[in-house]
Design an enzyme around this catalytic site. Structure first.
Site, PDB file in Angstrom:
ATOM      1  N   GLU A 115      33.039  52.480  51.255  1.00 45.15           N
ATOM      2  CA  GLU A 115      33.227  51.034  50.995  1.00 45.15           C
ATOM      3  C   GLU A 115      32.775  50.772  49.781  1.00 45.15           C
ATOM      4  O   GLU A 115      33.350  49.996  49.020  1.00 45.15           O
ATOM      5  CB  GLU A 115      32.681  50.226  52.211  1.00 45.15           C
ATOM      6  CG  GLU A 115      32.572  48.655  51.964  1.00 45.15           C
ATOM      7  CD  GLU A 115      33.831  47.955  51.856  1.00 45.15           C
ATOM      8  OE1 GLU A 115      34.847  48.590  51.790  1.00 45.15           O
ATOM      9  OE2 GLU A 115      33.740  47.069  51.528  1.00 45.15           O
ATOM     10  N   LYS A 139      44.534  39.249  48.944  1.00 45.57           N
ATOM     11  CA  LYS A 139      43.641  39.341  49.901  1.00 45.57           C
ATOM     12  C   LYS A 139      44.255  39.843  51.421  1.00 45.57           C
ATOM     13  O   LYS A 139      43.567  40.352  52.329  1.00 45.57           O
ATOM     14  CB  LYS A 139      43.404  37.861  50.096  1.00 45.57           C
ATOM     15  CG  LYS A 139      42.217  37.617  51.250  1.00 45.57           C
ATOM     16  CD  LYS A 139      40.916  37.969  50.560  1.00 45.57           C
ATOM     17  CE  LYS A 139      39.802  37.864  51.515  1.00 45.57           C
ATOM     18  NZ  LYS A 139      38.953  38.787  51.410  1.00 45.57           N
ATOM     19  N   HIS A 149      31.321  71.210  48.928  1.00 40.64           N
ATOM     20  CA  HIS A 149      32.639  71.601  49.156  1.00 40.64           C
ATOM     21  C   HIS A 149      33.758  71.225  48.328  1.00 40.64           C
ATOM     22  O   HIS A 149      34.972  70.956  48.641  1.00 40.64           O
ATOM     23  CB  HIS A 149      33.129  71.568  50.767  1.00 40.64           C
ATOM     24  CG  HIS A 149      32.235  72.131  51.665  1.00 40.64           C
ATOM     25  ND1 HIS A 149      31.943  73.265  51.697  1.00 40.64           N
ATOM     26  CD2 HIS A 149      31.268  71.415  52.298  1.00 40.64           C
ATOM     27  CE1 HIS A 149      31.238  73.796  52.710  1.00 40.64           C
ATOM     28  NE2 HIS A 149      30.649  72.440  53.167  1.00 40.64           N
ATOM     29  N   CYS A 179      53.719  37.694  50.107  1.00 39.72           N
ATOM     30  CA  CYS A 179      53.570  36.478  49.452  1.00 39.72           C
ATOM     31  C   CYS A 179      53.304  35.277  50.374  1.00 39.72           C
ATOM     32  O   CYS A 179      53.082  35.320  51.550  1.00 39.72           O
ATOM     33  CB  CYS A 179      55.056  36.155  48.887  1.00 39.72           C
ATOM     34  SG  CYS A 179      55.808  37.553  48.060  1.00 39.72           S
TER      35      CYS A 179
HETATM   36  C1  G6P Z   1      43.572  43.831  51.701  1.00 39.41           C
HETATM   37  C2  G6P Z   1      42.347  43.523  51.167  1.00 39.41           C
HETATM   38  C3  G6P Z   1      41.015  44.126  51.534  1.00 39.41           C
HETATM   39  C4  G6P Z   1      41.220  44.407  53.015  1.00 39.41           C
HETATM   40  C5  G6P Z   1      42.379  44.874  53.780  1.00 39.41           C
HETATM   41  C6  G6P Z   1      42.452  44.579  55.149  1.00 39.41           C
HETATM   42  O1  G6P Z   1      43.704  45.405  51.186  1.00 39.41           O
HETATM   43  O2  G6P Z   1      42.350  43.306  49.629  1.00 39.41           O
HETATM   44  O3  G6P Z   1      39.899  43.490  51.214  1.00 39.41           O
HETATM   45  O4  G6P Z   1      40.144  44.958  53.638  1.00 39.41           O
HETATM   46  O5  G6P Z   1      43.504  44.224  53.241  1.00 39.41           O
HETATM   47  O6  G6P Z   1      42.848  43.260  55.269  1.00 39.41           O
HETATM   48  P1  G6P Z   1      42.414  42.862  56.919  1.00 39.41           P
HETATM   49  O7  G6P Z   1      42.871  41.188  56.729  1.00 39.41           O
HETATM   50  O8  G6P Z   1      43.328  43.136  57.985  1.00 39.41           O
HETATM   51  O9  G6P Z   1      41.005  42.817  57.057  1.00 39.41           O
END
Ligand code: G6P
Length: 608
Positions: A480, A603, A503, A2
């Site tokens: 990705e 995020k 597979h 949060c």
């Molecule tokens: C969250 C976000 C992803 C991100 C991942 C790693 O799952 O939604 O978009 O790739 O965290 O975050 P970071 O800030 O370590 O790249």
């Protein structure tokens, strides 16, 4: 995980708290809330869902207090609801929390046995009740917090507001970040520099175990043992103004379109284009020649960037690379070579598992190099060296421009390492640099195919399952691409190594199932062609991402083609990311999904 903020101000703080929470929404948007003192009495406003719901509440029932705390939530314990929204309060105090109190069940039982009646399903309420229990004994907020903190296991950043105390706020951190902001006769607490940017640029980061007692002019910081400590004050460069969407409907669209520019900016930071050389980050505390293994860890999209990087480091620098998702790496007690290098990748620099992986590698004595987008982040600060990505603030929850910038940096590092180790010569370095320099232009060309992508995406939007296939560096890119689609359109998708199709996943293929094939013209193009034939033979609907002649050369008739410019294969994965991202974007738009803030996600994931 949060976002939290606290303000001891001169004016009514509720609008300022909301402004700051808007910058913290990337940490979660399940609910939001604020608490202030109205004529000395604790008063809360909370709302389920996005911040705008809280804003609506505050319009109907404004608050006028000049001291307050705020919170935006990503639910861990207890479903998203107004009742479970922070701040959590008793008659004595209110608290906001980022993190997880792991022993909250034990504490709750103990408190309930003592007569406490809980109102919520959250782990945080135990903190409110625990400190309140201590307050009843001492009537001293600081002593009550100090006596309570040692009982809390897990990770937390906390901000407390006390009933009847107009000039007092207490913050504490363990495992989750918390910064103090210094104003003129005003004081702030926040999860990060971005949250505090509208108010002040002078901040101090609390260190693990620290807690702080604030009034409007002073901040007294103590460590976990109760000793007074000083933490450096720094000037941050986090912008006070929120980035906007420009002419785009969503941040994600804007960020996809920014890629030629930000990848170009990142490459110019690492490339001496005139001489065809890579410029490595300065002051690296290790010698590439002495490194016998790279251990990478990261989460989500950053993990897939690392997987692509593994191909480059092994090919150009001949260094064996092992790579894990950080949530596994941190616990699997990996034996690490004392000549090894740890490489962590993170957009936010705050991801809890990645940070834990970094600390594990450091404890094992390894230098840690961080590829990170936020230079003030915890991961940047705790690493031995930083290789920055210059993507700028990324707001869309689904990572796009940070990913391609991570790829650009990893490509540069791999080439630079290869040169330092003598595994590539100056001519090869020049050749690779020349290829990299073309990448931003190729990405811009890829963006030109947007209308075709939009068309194909409408078809994808009808599917319930989608398969993405690729080989070599395009295998992680397939994963990705599938992740992007899952994240924002909620369509089930899987990324597979094309050679692995037979597979298992081939059993899924029928006339309904789109199979997206990422097929740049590389040394194994023919192998990918065979895999496409296997799909076609079973009636599968191929969406081909490749150059204009690929379908003809492969002898297949795809259901859709996203035409890419011709390019050398080495760094094609960076440009090929563009159509994969756009495909997910338009599928989500077609389905009317919330592209920038997809359900259940956040995020930055600051809990494990
Ligand atoms: C969250 C976000 C992803 C991100 C991942 C790693 O799952 O939604 O978009 O790739 O965290 O975050 P970071 O800030 O370590 O790249």
């Amino acid at each position: 995980m949060c976002g939290i903020v606290g303000i001891l101000g001169k004016e009514p703080v509720a609008p300022l708290l909301v402004d700051s929470l808007r910058r913290l929404e990337y940490r979660g948007y399940d609910s939001a809330g604020v608490a202030t003192l109205e004529e000395g009495r604790l008063t809360r406003r909370r709302a389920e869902g996005k911040l705008r719901n809280l804003e609506g509440r505050l319009k109907e029932e404004p608050l006028s207090g000049t001291i307050g705390i705020g919170h935006t939530r990503w639910a861990t314990h207890g479903r998203p609801s107004e009742r479970n929204a922070h701040p959590h309060a008793t008659d004595r105090l209110a608290v906001v929390h980022n993190g997880i109190i792991e022993n909250f069940r034990e504490l709750r039982q103990e408190l309930e046995a003592g007569g406490d009646v809980f109102e919520t399903e959250t782990d945080t309420e135990v903190v409110a009740r625990l400190v309140t229990r201590e307050m009843r004994k001492t009537n001293d907020p600081a002593k009550a917090v100090a006596a309570s903190l040692p009982h809390l296991r897990g990770a937390f950043a906390l901000a407390f507001l006390f009933d009847g105390h107009e000039d007092l706020m207490i913050g504490a951190r363990k495992g989750a970040p918390l910064a103090i902001g210094f104003g003129e006769g005003e004081m702030y607490l926040g999860s990060d520099a971005l949250a505090l940017a509208p108010f002040t640029r002078t901040i101090s980061y609390l260190e693990d175990g620290d807690w702080v007692v604030l009034d409007r002019t002073t901040a007294v910081i103590r460590d976990a043992f109760g000793a007074k400590v000083k933490r450096p004050r720094i000037q941050t460069s986090a912008g006070a103004f929120l980035v906007d969407k420009g002419n785009h409907r969503h941040f994600m669209a804007k960020e996809i379109h920014e890629q030629p520019e930000v990848v170009g900016r990142t490459l110019s930071h690492y490339l001496d284009m005139a001489n065809g050389r890579v410029r490595m980050p300065e002051g690296l505390p290790f010698d590439w020649k002495a490194i016998d293994r790279i251990t990478m860890s990261a989460c989500g999209t950053a993990y897939y960037a690392g997987l692509v990087g593994k191909y480059w480091f092994e090919r150009y620098a001949r260094i064996p690379v092992e790579i894990d998702v950080a949530s596994e790496f941190r616990y699997r007690e990996a034996p690490l070579s004392d000549k090894g290098l740890a490489l962590v990748i993170s957009q936010s620099g705050e991801t809890a598992d990645t940070l834990a992986g970094l600390r594990y590698a450091k404890d094992c004595g390894l230098p840690v190099l961080a590829v990170v987008n936020v230079p003030t982040s915890t991961i940047a600060r705790e690493s031995s060296a930083v290789a920055p990505t210059l993507a700028g603030p990324e707001i869309g929850v689904a990572s796009t421009k940070a990913f391609t910038c991570q790829l650009a940096v990893l490509a540069c590092l791999a080439i630079g390492a290869g040169r330092a180790r003598g595994t590539i010569d100056a001519a090869k370095e020049r050749e690779l640099v020349a290829e990299l320099v073309k990448v931003p232009g190729l990405m811009a060309d890829a963006l030109q195919t947007e209308t075709a992508i939009e068309h194909v995406a409408r078809d994808i939007a009808k599917a319930t399952d989608v398969l993405f296939l690729g080989r070599g560096t395009n295998y992680p890119l397939a994963m990705e691409g599938a992740l992007k689609l899952k994240e924002i359109s909620y369509i089930h998708a899987e990324g597979y190594a094309a050679g692995e199709l037979k597979h298992g996943p081939i059993a899924l293929i029928d006339e309904e199932m789109p199979v997206v094939v990422l097929a740049p013209r590389d040394a194994i193009f023919e192998k990918t062609v065979s895999n496409m034939q296997e799909v076609a033979a079973r009636g599968g609907r191929i969406i081909l991402i490749a150059d204009a002649h690929a379908a003809h050369d492969a002898g297949i008739e795809p259901a859709g083609t996203l035409v890419m410019p011709e390019m050398a294969p080495d760094f094609a994965a960076i440009a090929y990311a563009v159509p994969a991202q756009l495909l997910a974007y338009y599928a989500a738009v077609t389905l009317g999904k919330d592209v920038d803030q997809p359900r259940n996600l956040a995020k930055s994931v600051t809990v494990e």
